[in-house]
Design a protein around this motif. Sequence first.
Motif, mmCIF file in Angstrom:
data_model
loop_
_atom_site.group_PDB
_atom_site.id
_atom_site.type_symbol
_atom_site.label_atom_id
_atom_site.label_comp_id
_atom_site.label_asym_id
_atom_site.label_seq_id
_atom_site.Cartn_x
_atom_site.Cartn_y
_atom_site.Cartn_z
ATOM 1 N N ILE A 116 -58.696 50.812 -41.421
ATOM 2 C CA ILE A 116 -58.336 51.636 -42.578
ATOM 3 C C ILE A 116 -58.313 53.092 -42.143
ATOM 4 O O ILE A 116 -58.851 53.457 -41.095
ATOM 5 C CB ILE A 116 -59.341 51.473 -43.751
ATOM 6 N N ARG A 117 -57.660 53.910 -42.943
ATOM 7 C CA ARG A 117 -57.824 55.355 -42.834
ATOM 8 C C ARG A 117 -58.803 55.785 -43.916
ATOM 9 O O ARG A 117 -58.781 55.241 -45.019
ATOM 10 C CB ARG A 117 -56.492 56.088 -43.029
ATOM 11 N N VAL A 129 -54.468 48.198 -37.308
ATOM 12 C CA VAL A 129 -53.229 47.746 -37.933
ATOM 13 C C VAL A 129 -52.208 48.866 -37.837
ATOM 14 O O VAL A 129 -52.542 50.044 -37.676
ATOM 15 C CB VAL A 129 -53.460 47.326 -39.400
ATOM 16 N N ALA A 130 -50.936 48.494 -37.952
ATOM 17 C CA ALA A 130 -49.857 49.463 -37.757
ATOM 18 C C ALA A 130 -49.908 50.594 -38.778
ATOM 19 O O ALA A 130 -49.789 51.768 -38.436
ATOM 20 C CB ALA A 130 -48.511 48.745 -37.812
ATOM 21 N N GLU A 131 -50.069 50.249 -40.048
ATOM 22 C CA GLU A 131 -50.132 51.260 -41.099
ATOM 23 C C GLU A 131 -51.383 51.012 -41.944
ATOM 24 O O GLU A 131 -51.307 50.425 -43.032
ATOM 25 C CB GLU A 131 -48.873 51.209 -41.970
#
Length: 374
Positions: A77-78, A45-47
């Motif tokens: 996810i981060r 995902v972008a962010e």
Amino acid sequence: MATPTPAPNTQTNRARGRLDPTVGKARTMVAALLGLTTTGKHRPVAEPPLVLVGCSGGPDSLALAAVAAFFASRGEIRVGAVVVDHQMQPGSAEVAENTAAKLRQLGLDPVQVRTVELENDGVGPEAAARAARFGALDVAARELGAQTVLLGHTLDDQAESVLLGLARGSGTKSLAGMRPRRGLYARPFLGLRRSETLAICEALNLDPWHDPANTDPAYLRVRVRHNVLPFLSAELGPGVTESLARSATILGHDADFLDDLAQREFERIAQIIPGTDTLPGEVRLGEEALRQLAPALLMRVLARAVVVLGGYQPSYERLASAQVLLERKGSAGPVQMAGKVSAYRISRSQSVPQDGPGYGKLVFRRSDTALQQQ
């Protein structure tokens, strides 16, 4: 122009097509709690949102960090981590830094080490360490903008918590143990046995730290783990650990329902007096309104007043002593609660008008100011 090949996932490439079943089970648990996927193409995902892992370096939390890192590699996810140094043992700073290095090697970013000072307000070293740890995790999540903090508690931890609650004569809230999700915190491994987190570490070639405190019989939890639960399993059957954890799940639904009702009653009857930027100065509860509550709600409302003022969850004995103040017989207090909070009522012998701000109310204050303001 050819599309760049994504970085290899070391967890998968160790044995492509032969994913360790316990690792797969753990991934499914994390995915279910975070709303992620374990199969199919990478869907970055972008962010991606930031998820933190509270990691001590032990088998449970290190296994959780490695499993969470899989989802970070997919771009969904981060994943970062927070290592809390409680300074309870010699060499704790070195253990914390070594753990942080292992987490960075797994690809977690950011990784923070936070050193805490324990404030033992008569609640014991374990409770003081827990309060300091959650305080550090709260601050880290807020500063880094994390939406979730993952904790590595297992089914065995849950069973131990239930037994400890029984031994202390605790109520539904304590016997309900830990919830899979509560606010910021998520515990995806509550369905895993401790032996399974060790198996994950072995399957992924992880080198966990083994806390010597986990074998020190000076701690009640250690005696429950190594003496009480094995005895119960031998006498009652090998499924006793799972049964205790299942009881916690059932009681958790009841406790959550009662807590919601108590919160509504607290908001209805509580008068919050401003104090510092972070904590109220005082909580006043109307005596007549309290007397009309069912016992289960009354105790929870009284406990809520203590927690709102920055105190710890009080014991039944402390709450019962505060409840006695409602009878207006004998002492008007103060009753010392956990965490520098006290409860008292305005005595009839004092020169206070009956419609005064304190009359007819049970008043909770920080202990260091309560006596000065009576």
